[in-house]
Design a protein around this motif. Structure first.
Motif, PDB file in Angstrom:
ATOM      1  N   VAL A 153       0.836  -1.194   0.000  1.00  0.00           N
ATOM      2  CA  VAL A 153       0.000   0.000   0.000  1.00  0.00           C
ATOM      3  C   VAL A 153       0.873   1.248   0.000  1.00  0.00           C
ATOM      4  CG1 VAL A 153      -0.155  -0.060   2.527  1.00  0.00           C
ATOM      5  CG2 VAL A 153      -1.858   1.228   1.231  1.00  0.00           C
ATOM      6  N   ASP A 154       0.455   2.258  -0.763  1.00  0.00           N
ATOM      7  CA  ASP A 154       1.079   3.585  -0.724  1.00  0.00           C
ATOM      8  C   ASP A 154       0.105   4.537  -0.045  1.00  0.00           C
ATOM      9  OD1 ASP A 154       3.472   2.955  -1.882  1.00  0.00           O
ATOM     10  OD2 ASP A 154       2.858   3.501  -3.912  1.00  0.00           O
ATOM     11  N   PHE A 155       0.642   5.472   0.700  1.00  0.00           N
ATOM     12  CA  PHE A 155      -0.164   6.373   1.509  1.00  0.00           C
ATOM     13  C   PHE A 155       0.141   7.813   1.119  1.00  0.00           C
ATOM     14  CE2 PHE A 155      -0.476   8.993   5.373  1.00  0.00           C
ATOM     15  CZ  PHE A 155      -1.787   8.750   5.747  1.00  0.00           C
ATOM     16  N   SER A 156      -0.893   8.578   0.816  1.00  0.00           N
ATOM     17  CA  SER A 156      -0.734   9.996   0.467  1.00  0.00           C
ATOM     18  C   SER A 156      -1.765  10.824   1.218  1.00  0.00           C
ATOM     19  CB  SER A 156      -0.916  10.210  -1.043  1.00  0.00           C
ATOM     20  OG  SER A 156       0.003   9.452  -1.792  1.00  0.00           O
ATOM     21  N   MET A 157      -1.428  12.105   1.421  1.00  0.00           N
ATOM     22  CA  MET A 157      -2.350  12.993   2.122  1.00  0.00           C
ATOM     23  C   MET A 157      -2.544  14.285   1.333  1.00  0.00           C
ATOM     24  SD  MET A 157      -1.574  12.705   6.207  1.00  0.00           S
ATOM     25  CE  MET A 157      -3.061  13.677   6.520  1.00  0.00           C
ATOM     26  N   LYS A 158      -3.731  14.849   1.470  1.00  0.00           N
ATOM     27  CA  LYS A 158      -4.006  16.151   0.866  1.00  0.00           C
ATOM     28  C   LYS A 158      -4.996  16.899   1.746  1.00  0.00           C
ATOM     29  CE  LYS A 158      -5.204  18.523  -3.418  1.00  0.00           C
ATOM     30  NZ  LYS A 158      -5.288  18.402  -4.878  1.00  0.00           N
ATOM     31  N   MET A 159      -4.718  18.184   1.947  1.00  0.00           N
ATOM     32  CA  MET A 159      -5.605  19.036   2.735  1.00  0.00           C
ATOM     33  C   MET A 159      -6.396  19.934   1.790  1.00  0.00           C
ATOM     34  SD  MET A 159      -4.661  21.663   5.853  1.00  0.00           S
ATOM     35  CE  MET A 159      -3.833  22.849   4.767  1.00  0.00           C
ATOM     36  N   ILE A 160      -7.696  20.028   2.037  1.00  0.00           N
ATOM     37  CA  ILE A 160      -8.576  20.841   1.197  1.00  0.00           C
ATOM     38  C   ILE A 160      -9.297  21.865   2.065  1.00  0.00           C
ATOM     39  CG2 ILE A 160     -10.490  20.826  -0.439  1.00  0.00           C
ATOM     40  CD1 ILE A 160     -10.007  17.838  -0.836  1.00  0.00           C
ATOM     41  N   GLU A 161      -9.201  23.120   1.709  1.00  0.00           N
ATOM     42  CA  GLU A 161     -10.036  24.149   2.329  1.00  0.00           C
ATOM     43  C   GLU A 161     -11.366  24.134   1.586  1.00  0.00           C
ATOM     44  OE1 GLU A 161      -8.084  27.890   2.484  1.00  0.00           O
ATOM     45  OE2 GLU A 161      -6.349  27.142   3.608  1.00  0.00           O
TER      46      GLU A 161
ATOM     47  N   PHE B 162      -8.447  -2.096   4.710  1.00  0.00           N
ATOM     48  CA  PHE B 162      -9.740  -1.423   4.620  1.00  0.00           C
ATOM     49  C   PHE B 162     -10.191  -0.824   5.951  1.00  0.00           C
ATOM     50  CE2 PHE B 162     -11.563  -4.082   0.848  1.00  0.00           C
ATOM     51  CZ  PHE B 162     -10.545  -3.611   0.045  1.00  0.00           C
ATOM     52  N   LYS B 163      -9.624  -1.270   7.040  1.00  0.00           N
ATOM     53  CA  LYS B 163     -10.090  -0.863   8.365  1.00  0.00           C
ATOM     54  C   LYS B 163     -10.085   0.662   8.512  1.00  0.00           C
ATOM     55  CE  LYS B 163      -9.300  -1.629  13.310  1.00  0.00           C
ATOM     56  NZ  LYS B 163      -8.459  -2.309  14.330  1.00  0.00           N
ATOM     57  N   GLY B 164     -11.196   1.208   8.951  1.00  0.00           N
ATOM     58  CA  GLY B 164     -11.298   2.643   9.199  1.00  0.00           C
ATOM     59  C   GLY B 164     -11.592   3.483   7.979  1.00  0.00           C
ATOM     60  N   ALA B 165     -11.769   2.869   6.807  1.00  0.00           N
ATOM     61  CA  ALA B 165     -12.030   3.630   5.582  1.00  0.00           C
ATOM     62  C   ALA B 165     -13.417   4.255   5.629  1.00  0.00           C
ATOM     63  CB  ALA B 165     -11.905   2.734   4.366  1.00  0.00           C
ATOM     64  N   ARG B 166     -13.534   5.466   5.077  1.00  0.00           N
ATOM     65  CA  ARG B 166     -14.812   6.167   5.015  1.00  0.00           C
ATOM     66  C   ARG B 166     -15.363   6.257   3.595  1.00  0.00           C
ATOM     67  NH1 ARG B 166     -17.052   6.415   9.863  1.00  0.00           N
ATOM     68  NH2 ARG B 166     -18.328   8.155   9.150  1.00  0.00           N
ATOM     69  N   GLY B 167     -14.508   6.016   2.615  1.00  0.00           N
ATOM     70  CA  GLY B 167     -14.953   6.074   1.229  1.00  0.00           C
ATOM     71  C   GLY B 167     -13.955   5.362   0.338  1.00  0.00           C
ATOM     72  N   ALA B 168     -14.336   5.162  -0.937  1.00  0.00           N
ATOM     73  CA  ALA B 168     -13.451   4.429  -1.848  1.00  0.00           C
ATOM     74  C   ALA B 168     -13.599   4.928  -3.281  1.00  0.00           C
ATOM     75  CB  ALA B 168     -13.746   2.934  -1.789  1.00  0.00           C
ATOM     76  N   LEU B 169     -12.481   4.925  -3.993  1.00  0.00           N
ATOM     77  CA  LEU B 169     -12.430   5.126  -5.438  1.00  0.00           C
ATOM     78  C   LEU B 169     -12.060   3.783  -6.048  1.00  0.00           C
ATOM     79  CD1 LEU B 169     -10.378   8.444  -5.325  1.00  0.00           C
ATOM     80  CD2 LEU B 169     -12.824   8.253  -5.862  1.00  0.00           C
ATOM     81  N   VAL B 170     -12.954   3.233  -6.851  1.00  0.00           N
ATOM     82  CA  VAL B 170     -12.754   1.904  -7.433  1.00  0.00           C
ATOM     83  C   VAL B 170     -12.447   2.097  -8.909  1.00  0.00           C
ATOM     84  CG1 VAL B 170     -13.721  -0.401  -7.704  1.00  0.00           C
ATOM     85  CG2 VAL B 170     -14.433   1.017  -5.769  1.00  0.00           C
TER      86      VAL B 170
ATOM     87  N   MET C 122      -5.246  -9.580   1.879  1.00  0.00           N
ATOM     88  CA  MET C 122      -4.997  -8.860   3.130  1.00  0.00           C
ATOM     89  C   MET C 122      -5.874  -7.610   3.235  1.00  0.00           C
ATOM     90  SD  MET C 122      -0.832  -9.086   3.005  1.00  0.00           S
ATOM     91  CE  MET C 122      -0.636  -8.123   4.501  1.00  0.00           C
ATOM     92  N   SER C 123      -6.891  -7.543   2.407  1.00  0.00           N
ATOM     93  CA  SER C 123      -7.665  -6.308   2.290  1.00  0.00           C
ATOM     94  C   SER C 123      -8.349  -5.898   3.588  1.00  0.00           C
ATOM     95  CB  SER C 123      -8.703  -6.435   1.171  1.00  0.00           C
ATOM     96  OG  SER C 123      -9.597  -7.510   1.438  1.00  0.00           O
ATOM     97  N   ARG C 124      -8.727  -6.856   4.424  1.00  0.00           N
ATOM     98  CA  ARG C 124      -9.422  -6.490   5.659  1.00  0.00           C
ATOM     99  C   ARG C 124      -8.554  -5.556   6.517  1.00  0.00           C
ATOM    100  NH1 ARG C 124     -13.820  -8.487   8.076  1.00  0.00           N
ATOM    101  NH2 ARG C 124     -13.856 -10.288   6.677  1.00  0.00           N
ATOM    102  N   VAL C 125      -7.252  -5.800   6.533  1.00  0.00           N
ATOM    103  CA  VAL C 125      -6.333  -4.964   7.306  1.00  0.00           C
ATOM    104  C   VAL C 125      -6.262  -3.566   6.698  1.00  0.00           C
ATOM    105  CG1 VAL C 125      -3.944  -4.675   8.076  1.00  0.00           C
ATOM    106  CG2 VAL C 125      -4.976  -6.950   8.045  1.00  0.00           C
TER     107      VAL C 125
END
Length: 210
Positions: free
Chosen positions: A49-57, A85-93, A80-83
């Motif tokens: 998994v790669d992790f990125s962050m972005k802040m939006i006003e 996916f934990k805590g996700a609020r939305g998804a782009l498929v 290993m998706s259950r690990v």
């Protein structure tokens, strides 16, 4: 993972968003375009998994912090998706319009997602289907009415034709999902329906099924 914390005169939300789909459909390119406004043909396949962050006003009273989790499409990591996916609020498929089989892969990822992650109300988390690589000559486009029907049947909030390479509908697709997440965070006022209503200008209106 969710926010809704009040900081002085504004409210801050933190949303963990999954970016899922088969290997090679352009998930990482999409994330790079959205986060850095950059495209490269030399990106390596994601391992784990790669992790990125972005802040939006979002507006004068709302700050949104997005945590984008780019999940490897390799079958080993799907197990290993259950690990992840934990805590996700939305998804782009994501699927590749030039490789029709990846649409079936995207629907498989959506089914796996719905089995493992739900909202506080027990419903599937909001997700948006992305038909990536619409710029390619061999991209096969389904009729919008068929895509609308597919969205309704599979429980997607909506769908977009996108191109990470040409920067087509990248911001629009993410903003559409964020609007759904913010509506989930804000309970309706007394006397109002809990249904989500999204107002968009006609020229940017996505195909959607809510």
């Amino acid at each position: 993972m969710s926010g809704g914390l009040k900081q002085g005169s504004f409210t801050e939300h933190v949303f963990k968003i999954l970016v899922i789909g088969d290997s090679g459909v352009g998930k990482t390119s999409f994330v790079h375009r959205y986060i850095r406004n950059h495209f490269s043909n030399q990106l390596k396949l994601t391992v784990g998994v790669d992790f990125s962050m972005k802040m939006i006003e979002w507006d004068s009273k709302t700050l949104v912090r997005l945590q984008l989790w780019d999940i490897s499409g390799h079958e080993h990591f799907k197990n290993m998706s259950r690990v992840y996916f934990k805590g996700a609020r939305g998804a782009l498929v994501v699927y590749d319009m030039a490789e029709e089989s990846t649409l079936e892969g995207a629907l498989s990822w959506k089914l796996d997602l719905d089995c493992k992650v739900v909202t506080d109300n027990g419903r599937p988390i909001p997700s948006v289907l992305l038909a990536n690589k619409c710029d390619q000559d061999k991209a096969r486009s389904k009729e919008p009415c068929l895509m609308d029907k597919l969205c309704r049947e599979k429980g997607f909030a909506g769908w977009f034709k996108v191109s990470a390479k040409e920067n087509v509908n990248v911001d629009e697709a993410v903003n559409f999902l964020v609007k759904h997440l913010l509506c989930e965070e804000s309970p309706p006022e007394e006397g109002q329906s809990g249904n989500i209503t999204l107002r968009q200008t006609p020229e940017k209106r996505p195909s959607k099924c809510c």
